[in-house]
Design a protein around this motif. Sequence first.
Motif, PDB file in Angstrom:
ATOM      1  N   UNK A   6       0.836  -1.097   0.045  1.00 42.00           N
ATOM      2  CA  UNK A   6       0.000   0.025   0.013  1.00 42.00           C
ATOM      3  C   UNK A   6       0.858   1.172  -0.082  1.00 42.00           C
ATOM      4  N   UNK A   7       0.906   1.931  -1.153  1.00 43.40           N
ATOM      5  CA  UNK A   7       1.655   3.204  -0.917  1.00 43.40           C
ATOM      6  C   UNK A   7       1.116   4.271   0.050  1.00 43.40           C
ATOM      7  N   UNK A  54      -6.625   2.192  -6.544  1.00 49.54           N
ATOM      8  CA  UNK A  54      -5.817   2.004  -7.891  1.00 49.54           C
ATOM      9  C   UNK A  54      -5.024   0.870  -7.679  1.00 49.54           C
ATOM     10  N   UNK A  55      -4.928  -0.097  -8.714  1.00 41.26           N
ATOM     11  CA  UNK A  55      -3.925  -1.088  -8.671  1.00 41.26           C
ATOM     12  C   UNK A  55      -3.054  -0.807  -9.536  1.00 41.26           C
ATOM     13  N   UNK A  56      -1.726   0.144  -8.927  1.00 39.19           N
ATOM     14  CA  UNK A  56      -0.611   0.364  -9.677  1.00 39.19           C
ATOM     15  C   UNK A  56       0.211  -0.578 -10.235  1.00 39.19           C
ATOM     16  N   UNK A  57       0.376  -1.776  -9.596  1.00 32.79           N
ATOM     17  CA  UNK A  57       0.853  -2.837 -10.096  1.00 32.79           C
ATOM     18  C   UNK A  57       0.014  -4.170  -9.790  1.00 32.79           C
ATOM     19  N   UNK A  81      -7.831   4.142 -15.363  1.00 29.60           N
ATOM     20  CA  UNK A  81      -8.222   2.867 -16.093  1.00 29.60           C
ATOM     21  C   UNK A  81      -7.584   1.661 -14.933  1.00 29.60           C
ATOM     22  N   UNK A  82      -6.623   1.860 -13.910  1.00 29.18           N
ATOM     23  CA  UNK A  82      -6.539   0.878 -12.993  1.00 29.18           C
ATOM     24  C   UNK A  82      -7.134   0.861 -11.714  1.00 29.18           C
ATOM     25  N   UNK A  95       1.854 -10.502  -6.257  1.00 24.21           N
ATOM     26  CA  UNK A  95       1.667  -9.148  -5.760  1.00 24.21           C
ATOM     27  C   UNK A  95       1.123  -8.015  -6.175  1.00 24.21           C
ATOM     28  N   UNK A  96       0.550  -6.987  -5.508  1.00 21.52           N
ATOM     29  CA  UNK A  96      -0.118  -6.097  -5.971  1.00 21.52           C
ATOM     30  C   UNK A  96       0.319  -4.631  -5.032  1.00 21.52           C
TER      31      UNK A  96
END
Length: 112
Positions: A6-7, A54-57, A81-82, A95-96
């Motif tokens: 989590x950022x 947002x799913x950044x990765x 979009x994510x 991993x996310x």
Amino acid sequence: MPQIIVLPHHELCPEGIIINIQSGVSICDALLADDVEIEHACEMSSACTTCHVYLREGFDSVEESDEIEDDLLDKAWGLEPDSRLSCQTIMGNTDLVIEIPKYTINQVSENH
């Protein structure tokens, strides 16, 4: 065991956090279990957008959203979009990296 990274979020987790999670658990459940108090005004029934992330990765590693989630996401603040609803996004084996938006459409925090 896959992880959710989590950022940093100015209120919910200023330093960011790494959560170890089993496959088959929703992102929202994982965040709440690790004391990241993401809003979930509809109690994870796919009726609001307060748990929007947002799913950044790792976006392509989770199941695609269904029509109900897509319709709700159209109402989310800061749609990208994510974007996904964390209550409807089930963890796979990858991993996310997620980012919690600065705002939600909810005018008052539910403080669950």
